[in-house]
Write an enzyme that holds these catalytic residues in place. Sequence first.
Site, PDB file in Angstrom:
ATOM      1  N   ARG A   1      25.377   6.349 107.058  1.00 34.35           N
ATOM      2  CA  ARG A   1      25.205   5.224 106.127  1.00 34.35           C
ATOM      3  C   ARG A   1      26.527   4.923 105.419  1.00 34.35           C
ATOM      4  O   ARG A   1      26.886   3.766 105.223  1.00 34.35           O
ATOM      5  CB  ARG A   1      24.094   5.561 105.119  1.00 34.35           C
TER       6      ARG A   1
ATOM      7  N   HIS B   1      28.515   1.355 105.165  1.00 32.10           N
ATOM      8  CA  HIS B   1      28.878   0.709 103.894  1.00 32.10           C
ATOM      9  C   HIS B   1      30.395   0.568 103.764  1.00 32.10           C
ATOM     10  O   HIS B   1      30.880  -0.372 103.143  1.00 32.10           O
ATOM     11  CB  HIS B   1      28.297   1.492 102.715  1.00 32.10           C
TER      12      HIS B   1
ATOM     13  N   GLY C   1      36.400  -3.702 105.693  1.00 36.33           N
ATOM     14  CA  GLY C   1      36.684  -2.954 106.917  1.00 36.33           C
ATOM     15  C   GLY C   1      36.644  -1.450 106.702  1.00 36.33           C
ATOM     16  O   GLY C   1      36.489  -0.969 105.581  1.00 36.33           O
TER      17      GLY C   1
ATOM     18  N   GLU D   1      33.731  -0.395  94.469  1.00 32.63           N
ATOM     19  CA  GLU D   1      32.593  -0.535  95.396  1.00 32.63           C
ATOM     20  C   GLU D   1      31.529   0.535  95.152  1.00 32.63           C
ATOM     21  O   GLU D   1      30.335   0.269  95.187  1.00 32.63           O
ATOM     22  CB  GLU D   1      33.078  -0.369  96.851  1.00 32.63           C
TER      23      GLU D   1
ATOM     24  N   ASN E   1      25.350   0.917  96.564  1.00 36.36           N
ATOM     25  CA  ASN E   1      26.032   2.174  96.857  1.00 36.36           C
ATOM     26  C   ASN E   1      25.572   3.326  95.971  1.00 36.36           C
ATOM     27  O   ASN E   1      25.959   4.481  96.194  1.00 36.36           O
ATOM     28  CB  ASN E   1      27.552   1.997  96.733  1.00 36.36           C
TER      29      ASN E   1
ATOM     30  N   HIS F   1      18.019   4.162 111.184  1.00 36.90           N
ATOM     31  CA  HIS F   1      16.918   4.457 110.260  1.00 36.90           C
ATOM     32  C   HIS F   1      15.871   5.377 110.893  1.00 36.90           C
ATOM     33  O   HIS F   1      14.823   5.598 110.316  1.00 36.90           O
ATOM     34  CB  HIS F   1      16.276   3.152 109.752  1.00 36.90           C
TER      35      HIS F   1
ATOM     36  N   ASP G   1      11.372   7.629 108.776  1.00 37.57           N
ATOM     37  CA  ASP G   1      10.720   7.648 110.083  1.00 37.57           C
ATOM     38  C   ASP G   1       9.735   8.814 110.022  1.00 37.57           C
ATOM     39  O   ASP G   1      10.021   9.917 110.501  1.00 37.57           O
ATOM     40  CB  ASP G   1      11.816   7.871 111.141  1.00 37.57           C
TER      41      ASP G   1
ATOM     42  N   SER H   1       9.357  12.319 111.940  1.00 41.31           N
ATOM     43  CA  SER H   1      10.474  12.560 112.854  1.00 41.31           C
ATOM     44  C   SER H   1      11.797  12.169 112.182  1.00 41.31           C
ATOM     45  O   SER H   1      12.753  11.832 112.834  1.00 41.31           O
ATOM     46  CB  SER H   1      10.199  11.768 114.142  1.00 41.31           C
TER      47      SER H   1
ATOM     48  N   ASP I   1      16.096   9.813 117.429  1.00 44.44           N
ATOM     49  CA  ASP I   1      15.373   9.422 118.633  1.00 44.44           C
ATOM     50  C   ASP I   1      14.965   7.952 118.539  1.00 44.44           C
ATOM     51  O   ASP I   1      15.351   7.261 117.598  1.00 44.44           O
ATOM     52  CB  ASP I   1      14.133  10.319 118.816  1.00 44.44           C
TER      53      ASP I   1
HETATM   54  C1  HEM Z   1      20.863  -3.862 108.945  1.00 45.81           C
HETATM   55  C2  HEM Z   1      20.972  -3.804 107.657  1.00 45.81           C
HETATM   56  C3  HEM Z   1      20.657  -2.554 106.881  1.00 45.81           C
HETATM   57  C4  HEM Z   1      20.000  -2.508 105.702  1.00 45.81           C
HETATM   58  C5  HEM Z   1      19.435  -3.698 104.927  1.00 45.81           C
HETATM   59  C6  HEM Z   1      19.903  -1.115 105.308  1.00 45.81           C
HETATM   60  C7  HEM Z   1      19.325  -0.665 104.141  1.00 45.81           C
HETATM   61  C8  HEM Z   1      19.113   0.673 103.836  1.00 45.81           C
HETATM   62  C9  HEM Z   1      18.442   1.139 102.657  1.00 45.81           C
HETATM   63  C10 HEM Z   1      17.896   0.249 101.535  1.00 45.81           C
HETATM   64  C11 HEM Z   1      18.374   2.505 102.732  1.00 45.81           C
HETATM   65  C12 HEM Z   1      17.690   3.440 101.740  1.00 45.81           C
HETATM   66  C13 HEM Z   1      18.561   3.733 100.529  1.00 45.81           C
HETATM   67  C14 HEM Z   1      17.812   4.542  99.516  1.00 45.81           C
HETATM   68  O1  HEM Z   1      16.922   3.978  98.871  1.00 45.81           O
HETATM   69  O2  HEM Z   1      18.116   5.752  99.349  1.00 45.81           O
HETATM   70  C15 HEM Z   1      19.019   2.895 103.953  1.00 45.81           C
HETATM   71  C16 HEM Z   1      19.161   4.200 104.383  1.00 45.81           C
HETATM   72  C17 HEM Z   1      19.893   4.554 105.471  1.00 45.81           C
HETATM   73  N1  HEM Z   1      20.618   3.697 106.287  1.00 45.81           N
HETATM   74 FE1  HEM Z   1      20.502   1.673 106.323  1.00 45.81          FE
HETATM   75  N2  HEM Z   1      20.517  -0.351 106.262  1.00 45.81           N
HETATM   76  C18 HEM Z   1      20.993  -1.179 107.243  1.00 45.81           C
HETATM   77  C19 HEM Z   1      21.731  -0.791 108.345  1.00 45.81           C
HETATM   78  C20 HEM Z   1      22.163   0.480 108.559  1.00 45.81           C
HETATM   79  C21 HEM Z   1      23.164   0.849 109.527  1.00 45.81           C
HETATM   80  C22 HEM Z   1      23.928  -0.144 110.399  1.00 45.81           C
HETATM   81  C23 HEM Z   1      23.291   2.197 109.470  1.00 45.81           C
HETATM   82  C24 HEM Z   1      24.209   3.107 110.231  1.00 45.81           C
HETATM   83  C25 HEM Z   1      24.773   2.802 111.346  1.00 45.81           C
HETATM   84  C26 HEM Z   1      22.350   2.677 108.481  1.00 45.81           C
HETATM   85  C27 HEM Z   1      22.125   3.997 108.185  1.00 45.81           C
HETATM   86  C28 HEM Z   1      21.248   4.460 107.230  1.00 45.81           C
HETATM   87  C29 HEM Z   1      20.902   5.857 107.049  1.00 45.81           C
HETATM   88  C30 HEM Z   1      21.346   7.013 107.919  1.00 45.81           C
HETATM   89  C31 HEM Z   1      20.066   5.928 105.938  1.00 45.81           C
HETATM   90  C32 HEM Z   1      19.465   7.191 105.305  1.00 45.81           C
HETATM   91  C33 HEM Z   1      20.418   7.699 104.242  1.00 45.81           C
HETATM   92  C34 HEM Z   1      19.991   8.983 103.563  1.00 45.81           C
HETATM   93  O3  HEM Z   1      19.194   9.746 104.120  1.00 45.81           O
HETATM   94  O4  HEM Z   1      20.512   9.225 102.462  1.00 45.81           O
HETATM   95  N3  HEM Z   1      21.707   1.610 107.930  1.00 45.81           N
HETATM   96  N4  HEM Z   1      19.478   1.768 104.610  1.00 45.81           N
END
Ligand code: HEM
Length: 313
Positions: free
Chosen positions: A64, A68, A74, A89, A95, A181, A232, A235, A240
């Site tokens: 994540r 970000h 970039g 940021e 963030n 996700h 998820d 899992s 996966d």
């Molecule tokens: C497409 C638009 C995306 C949106 C709107 C989005 C939004 C979010 C949000 C709101 C969370 C939860 C934050 C929280 O409440 O703790 C999250 C978690 C996460 N996102 Fe995304 N995300 C997006 C794309 C991505 C991308 C491109 C990646 C990586 C390549 C990614 C990787 C992750 C991961 C791994 C988590 C879990 C983080 C943790 O366990 O602390 N996300 N995302």
Amino acid sequence: MGSLTVLLQLTLLVSFAILIFQANGQGLKVGFYPYKWPNLEPVIKDVIYKVISEDRTLAPPLQRMHFHDCFIRGCEGSFLLESPTKQAEKDAFPNLTLRGFQILDKVKLAVEKACSGDVSSADIMGPFWEVETGRKDGKVSILNEALTGLIPPSANISTLKKGFADRGLNMKDLVVLSGSHTIGISHCSSFSNRLYNFTGKNDADPTLDSEYAAKLKQKCKPGDQNSIVEMDPGSFKTFDVSYFTLVAKRRGLFESDAALLNDGETKAYLKFQALNKGPTFFKDFGESMVKMGRIGVITGEGGEIRKVCTKVN
Ligand code: HEM
């Protein structure tokens, strides 16, 4: 087993990516450091394996963070910079839920010890997929850019496609990277608008599967900002394709996940991943991650190698 599975799978994915991307025209390179610093990669991997085997929930946040970082100015580590007046940021609302900074501190410490002054903060974020290295660190970090530039979980399909297209990423990158996700956690605050009062009539989002909504309501009571859920369920530690299966069943956690069903192309690719059960997911994910890692990189004079990730030199 869970997070170690994630690590093994990500390592596999890097091997794919290494085969695919030998080098590119921006000065980023696979194997940028090994000639001078053959021990660098093992040093980074050792630290990460150690941290993650102590706390298995810390694998997902690195992915994540990379997302970000790359989406604002970039992939140049500007989200790591700290501002005494809280205007960087890092201080922007989206963030505030980033976690796992302690991993990067430990990696930077080890890297500085092993190859002092030569490896940027932008490059240490993820040796498991970030096979192209050679980035310099940026010197500017602005709260408002992250606030307006990071895509919110309430985004619809046009906002998502535009946000990705503006950075040179296509619909396949959007779907496959959203597949991230499949691991990790979310705070209730990131999606509770879908459970309560979605249209101002005390209603839930009708596109969210009602059984899943009921389960989420048990974990996230009205107004609860802080509780966390698995993104998820069942899992969330395994990298996966179950994310795609869930989204196809209207069980994606965010509106941005559900929105992938609202466009012919993104829906077709999502269903392909869900039905095909994975053979191309790791390869596709590796390719898109490498592509994302090329956004706005600085390889020349405009950047620096920070001594400490949180401060410009
Ligand atoms: C497409 C638009 C995306 C949106 C709107 C989005 C939004 C979010 C949000 C709101 C969370 C939860 C934050 C929280 O409440 O703790 C999250 C978690 C996460 N996102 Fe995304 N995300 C997006 C794309 C991505 C991308 C491109 C990646 C990586 C390549 C990614 C990787 C992750 C991961 C791994 C988590 C879990 C983080 C943790 O366990 O602390 N996300 N995302």
